[in-house]
Write a protein that holds these residues in place. Structure first.
Motif, PDB file in Angstrom:
ATOM      1  N   ALA A   1       0.818  -1.215   0.000  1.00 41.44           N
ATOM      2  CA  ALA A   1       0.000   0.000   0.000  1.00 41.44           C
ATOM      3  C   ALA A   1       0.851   1.263   0.000  1.00 41.44           C
ATOM      4  O   ALA A   1       0.387   2.325  -0.409  1.00 41.44           O
ATOM      5  CB  ALA A   1      -0.925   0.002   1.217  1.00 41.44           C
ATOM      6  N   GLN A   2       2.123   1.146   0.424  1.00 42.48           N
ATOM      7  CA  GLN A   2       3.009   2.312   0.493  1.00 42.48           C
ATOM      8  C   GLN A   2       4.086   2.311  -0.588  1.00 42.48           C
ATOM      9  O   GLN A   2       4.753   3.329  -0.782  1.00 42.48           O
ATOM     10  CB  GLN A   2       3.709   2.345   1.860  1.00 42.48           C
TER      11      GLN A   2
ATOM     12  N   HIS B   1      -5.240   1.179  -1.187  1.00 37.97           N
ATOM     13  CA  HIS B   1      -4.101   1.977  -1.649  1.00 37.97           C
ATOM     14  C   HIS B   1      -3.050   1.115  -2.353  1.00 37.97           C
ATOM     15  O   HIS B   1      -2.043   1.655  -2.813  1.00 37.97           O
ATOM     16  CB  HIS B   1      -3.466   2.699  -0.458  1.00 37.97           C
TER      17      HIS B   1
END
Length: 440
Positions: free
Chosen positions: A168-169, A235
């Motif tokens: 997600a990052q 995300h």
């Protein structure tokens, strides 16, 4: 006096339950092993020879014990890499089950004991919170190497949660295989208590959450109730291959379903039997490896290495851990798939021995042992057979017969069927059970 002893006994049982609960989160049984259990540093798999390169990396909680598996021939060639991340009671030995499906596809494999696990530093685990920082250190190391191209993640249970949090990052993660992750820790705990898996009366549930939260925060420096991969999934944009056991009674299958639905990128879902900690069927490992190989090659350039049909039947293995012991019958003449003679060795190279490679000795044409076909696969099976398999997978996920009968008329793959039911809630209303899946 008798009442006093009874009260002391009740308080003792309450204390035991309290210790059981916080240890379940951050200090489950640790998978301790000797270095000899890693097996030989050079081994043969099929006709190719591979090396295991052990190393240590430094993370925020201390040293991480790691291994990188690479071809012994031309190790300087730039290749895609898969980072394997183990579950909460496991270690890097778990990655050995994936080696027979990843290495022949010309992928290198990196595995590690996450902090608090195996032989790495750390007193406690964190079910993904601190482990995501360990993964960050691993990725930083791999990206500093000229021999590593695109990187994919293969995580199971805690390792799958760790992969979600990092993906997600990190938009540079090329693809993920996510086996039995949880959507959020509070839901897991509530479901375990509601089904009687842990001795906490319902009227004490809020108290139990509070004391666990306090104990875990003090000992392991994170808030367990804020561990919510379901918030990270929207995300994450890389392709993801989700897997879940229909008979998983520890983390119920709907957790994987929810994460699959929330994932922002390409997503695929496969269902099998085997529970939360069981050995995964070979057909699932093969398809997951193909998924990673294709997406990593697409991200990093180069053609996918064709390996043809698997050399062993698609059969679910019966053993939980890799067997690294080497018998006299495991030694043979070293060969390389290129047809060239390998470099001279002091002696014969031992064969990698795992439950999967041991099945090489079985009848490769044993279709009866093949296990369920992957929903939506491109095999030559008949449409009716694929529909039956799709119906079985949906029933295992908990959808009712009426909903299943309707959706298989509209869709050909499991992910399309689930998406169709999500968009047509009237068809699924009252048919989907959030409890244990059917057929347990």
């Amino acid at each position: 006096m008798a009442d006093g002893w009874m009260n002391l006994g009740w308080l003792g049982r309450l204390g035991d339950t309290y210790n059981l609960l916080w240890k379940m989160v951050i200090r489950p049984p640790r998978d301790l092993y000797s270095p000899e259990e890693l097996g030989p540093s050079k081994f043969r798999l099929g006709k190719r020879i591979y090396e295991r390169r052990d190393l240590q990396l430094l993370s925020s909680r201390g040293k991480l014990e790691c291994s990188h598996f690479v071809p012994a021939k031309r190790p300087e060639v730039r290749r895609p890499c898969v980072v394997y991340l183990h579950g909460n009671c496991s270690s890097r030995l778990e990655a050995f089950d994936a080696l027979p499906v990843l290495l022949p596809r010309d992928l290198t494999v990196f595995c590690l004991d996450l902090s608090g696990s195996g032989r790495s530093d750390g007193e406690y685990i964190s079910l993904g919170h601190h482990e995501e920082k360990d993964l960050r250190a691993v990725l930083q190391h791999l990206r500093s190497l000229d021999t590593v191209g695109a990187i994919g993640l293969w995580g199971r249970s805690m390792g799958a949660t760790t992969s979600i949090l990092r993906a997600a990052q990190d938009s540079e993660v090329a693809a993920c295989v996510l086996d039995s992750a949880f959507r959020d820790l509070r839901t897991v705990a509530e479901e375990l208590v509601s089904r009687g898996r842990f001795p906490v009366p319902h009227f004490l549930l809020s108290w139990a959450f509070d004391v666990i939260r306090s104990e875990v925060s003090t000992r392991a420096a994170f808030d367990p109730l804020e561990l919510m991969p379901i918030n990270a999934a929207p995300h994450a944009v890389c392709p993801a291959f989700f897997g879940v056991a229909s008979d998983d009674t520890f983390v119920l299958p709907h957790h994987t379903q929810d994460l699959h639905n929330a994932w922002a990128g390409e997503r695929v879902l496969r269902v099998f039997d085997g529970g939360h900690n069981g050995v995964r069927p070979t057909w699932f490992l093969e398809e997951a490896a193909d998924f990673l190989a294709e997406r990593l090659r697409a991200r990093g350039g180069g053609a996918v290495i064709p390996i043809g049909e698997p050399a062993w039947p698609k059969q679910a293995c019966r053993e939980k851990r890799v067997v690294s012991s080497l018998g006299a019958e495991t030694f043979a003449k070293d060969e390389d798939s290129s047809g060239e003679e390998p470099e001279a060795e002091e002696g014969p190279t031992p064969r990698l021995v795992t439950p999967i490679t041991e099945s090489l000795h079985l009848d490769a044409d044993a279709d009866s042992a093949a296990g369920p076909a992957a929903a939506g696969s491109t095999s030559s099976s008949s449409p009716s057979k694929r529909k039956r398999q799709l119906a079985a997978d949906l029933l295992q996920l908990g959808y009712g017969e009426a909903a299943v009968f309707r959706v298989i008329q509209e869709c050909a793959t499991l992910e399309d069927a689930v998406e169709w039911l999500r968009l047509h809630p009237s068809q699924a209303l009252g048919a989907y059970e959030m409890g244990p899946p059917q057929g347990r």
